[in-house]
Design an enzyme around this catalytic site. Structure first.
Site, mmCIF file in Angstrom:
data_model
loop_
_atom_site.group_PDB
_atom_site.id
_atom_site.type_symbol
_atom_site.label_atom_id
_atom_site.label_comp_id
_atom_site.label_asym_id
_atom_site.label_seq_id
_atom_site.Cartn_x
_atom_site.Cartn_y
_atom_site.Cartn_z
ATOM 1 N N LYS A 100 88.054 -9.920 24.980
ATOM 2 C CA LYS A 100 89.506 -9.982 24.656
ATOM 3 C C LYS A 100 90.311 -8.980 25.454
ATOM 4 O O LYS A 100 91.466 -9.226 25.778
ATOM 5 C CB LYS A 100 89.765 -9.777 23.164
ATOM 6 C CG LYS A 100 89.235 -8.478 22.611
ATOM 7 C CD LYS A 100 88.124 -8.743 21.678
ATOM 8 C CE LYS A 100 87.079 -7.675 21.724
ATOM 9 N NZ LYS A 100 85.897 -8.027 20.956
ATOM 10 N N GLU A 124 87.167 -18.877 24.355
ATOM 11 C CA GLU A 124 87.169 -19.164 22.910
ATOM 12 C C GLU A 124 86.617 -17.995 22.093
ATOM 13 O O GLU A 124 87.130 -17.664 21.015
ATOM 14 C CB GLU A 124 86.334 -20.430 22.637
ATOM 15 C CG GLU A 124 86.308 -20.876 21.203
ATOM 16 C CD GLU A 124 87.683 -21.223 20.660
ATOM 17 O OE1 GLU A 124 88.240 -22.237 21.067
ATOM 18 O OE2 GLU A 124 88.202 -20.462 19.819
ATOM 19 N N GLU A 185 82.723 -2.406 18.128
ATOM 20 C CA GLU A 185 82.801 -2.165 19.563
ATOM 21 C C GLU A 185 81.999 -0.905 19.888
ATOM 22 O O GLU A 185 81.771 -0.070 19.004
ATOM 23 C CB GLU A 185 84.256 -1.945 19.979
ATOM 24 C CG GLU A 185 85.165 -3.127 19.705
ATOM 25 C CD GLU A 185 84.754 -4.377 20.461
ATOM 26 O OE1 GLU A 185 84.625 -4.329 21.687
ATOM 27 O OE2 GLU A 185 84.521 -5.405 19.801
ATOM 28 N N LYS A 200 93.799 -9.336 20.150
ATOM 29 C CA LYS A 200 93.546 -10.724 19.713
ATOM 30 C C LYS A 200 94.839 -11.420 19.295
ATOM 31 O O LYS A 200 95.069 -12.576 19.642
ATOM 32 C CB LYS A 200 92.515 -10.728 18.579
ATOM 33 C CG LYS A 200 91.118 -10.320 19.053
ATOM 34 C CD LYS A 200 90.175 -10.104 17.890
ATOM 35 C CE LYS A 200 88.757 -9.757 18.343
ATOM 36 N NZ LYS A 200 87.899 -9.279 17.255
HETATM 37 N N1 HSE Z 1 84.348 -5.469 17.166
HETATM 38 C C1 HSE Z 1 84.810 -6.798 16.957
HETATM 39 C C2 HSE Z 1 84.943 -7.022 15.451
HETATM 40 C C3 HSE Z 1 83.820 -7.768 17.548
HETATM 41 O O1 HSE Z 1 84.469 -6.188 14.674
HETATM 42 O O2 HSE Z 1 85.531 -8.025 15.056
HETATM 43 C C4 HSE Z 1 84.351 -9.153 17.705
HETATM 44 O O3 HSE Z 1 85.467 -9.199 18.557
#
Ligand code: HSE
Length: 395
Positions: A100, A124, A185, A200
């Site tokens: 993203k 996606e 992350e 996002k």
């Molecule tokens: N670190 C992100 C989350 C992973 O916890 O949603 C998915 O994008």
């Protein structure tokens, strides 16, 4: 045979390899041809793993291999990932990514290169993990004026908030659990400060509008300031605290934000717990629809990646149109909108004379203080209030 290269053999890269190999007949049936992983790029060695013999440390091995049609970028970040993705597209290879940060920063440019080369740049898995939301926005919800997109878009923070609510847990150990599960992350700051959800919602808003949205224009607050007392108040009020990433349309303007919000059980997002994500979309003809599923994790995210690979196979030398014009969309601060707020103050504060309130509450877990829920007011009205212990929007 369609050959794929995977850049990065981490949580999602290894999941992608597993989905392609374990579901190879299904993938072949849907793609119209067999799909095989011909190369994996990673700096690390993986002795004894199934990719041991196809591992390379040199991206040029992939770039210069004319038999590789599709490159899957699951390294993350915007450094090498951007360089490799751009080079792959310019070399005429379609690219699938779950990244993203990359899409939010370079989406318009990478989409344009794919269009010019008559190939595809697909992402996606970049929003909502395994939940199909990008394709529905681009291809299905095309007859509506979109009135709102609100999502729980970060699995790590939803996992933490759910555990704090259900188990009364402290923040730190639950974060460690999310990291161990592979949701968080590498640097969990992006999760807990809301930056991941911010990128996002910027991507979803950009797709809904067909125009670039700079995530840095979006007011963003994470969950690090949420305390056990805030959660106890929410419970007492029959509400939950969720990190909402939201874009609302009002008076011809677009308002986006990431912020912890109190919601009650009449909100469809109330029941979205644990690592699950959901996106609520309101259309002017469609009404409300909600997309729900695993927002993070190896196999659900890899499932979305492989679905994009299948789409690339079906449209091998044909660009699937995606609109994201480079001119930046103006995003307004939702503090201009009227919302209700939950505010904690000391027990003797005379808050009701300063802002219109609809209810006041005290709880045994928070001695010497009280909380109110205001009537709908502009965020600016809160600026001069003194002695606020915490303030959370009520949606
Ligand atoms: N670190 C992100 C989350 C992973 O916890 O949603 C998915 O994008």
């Amino acid at each position: 045979m369609i050959n794929v290269a995977i850049l990065g053999y981490g949580v999602i890269g290894s999941g992608t390899y597993k989905v392609i190999t374990q579901n190879q007949d299904i993938v072949k049936g849907n793609a119209g041809d067999a799909v095989q992983v011909k190369a994996v790029l990673d700096l690390r060695e993986f002795p004894g793993s199934p990719v041991e013999d196809i591992l390379t440390h040199d991206f040029n091995d992939i770039l210069n291999d004319d038999e590789i049609d599709i490159v899957v970028e699951v390294m993350g970040g915007t450094g090498a990932a951007y360089k490799f993705v751009k080079a792959s597209l310019e070399a005429g290879k379609s690219v699938v990514t779950s990244n993203k940060a990359l899409v939010a920063a370079y989406g318009p440019e990478l989409i344009r290169i794919a269009r010019e080369k008559n190939i595809n740049f697909m992402f996606e898995a970049s929003v909502g993990g395994g939940i199909p939301i990008i394709r529905p926005l681009i291809s299905c919800i095309t007859a509506d004026e979109i009135l709102e997109i609100t999502g729980i878009l970060n699995g790590t923070t939803n996992f933490i908030l759910t555990d704090m609510y259900e188990e009364g847990s402290e923040f730190e150990p639950v974060l460690k659990q999310a990291q161990a599960n592979g949701f968080a992350e590498a640097d969990p700051t992006a999760d807990i400060e809301g930056h991941d959800a911010c990128r996002k919602i910027a991507i979803l808003t950009a797709l809904a509008e067909g125009q670039f949205v700079d995530f840095e224009d979006i007011p963003c607050r994470g969950i690090t300031g949420i305390s056990a007392e805030d959660i106890a108040y929410a419970k007492a009020l029959g509400k939950k605290i969720k990190l909402l990433a939201s874009t609302r349309y009002s008076g011809g303007n677009i308002y986006s934000e990431v912020s912890p919000c109190m919601i009650d059980s009449s909100n469809p997002l109330y029941a979205v717990d644990g690592v699950m994500n959901a996106v609520l979309v309101k259309g002017n003809m469609l009404g409300d629809i909600m997309f729900y599923g695993a927002g993070a994790g190896s196999l659900p995210t890899a499932s979305a990646v492989v679905s994009d690979i299948v789409a690339c196979c079906r449209h091998m030398h044909e660009n699937i149109p995606v609109r994201m014009d480079p001119e930046k969309l103006t995003v307004h601060d939702p503090a201009e909108l009227k919302d209700r707020y939950f505010i904690r103050v000391s027990a003797d504060a005379d808050i009701a004379s300063k802002v219109p309130c609809e209810c006041e509450i005290t709880i045994p877990d928070a001695e010497g203080e009280k909380a109110v829920i205001t009537k709908a007011i502009a965020g600016a009205e809160l600026k001069d209030l003194e002695g606020i212990i915490s303030c959370i929007k009520v949606r």
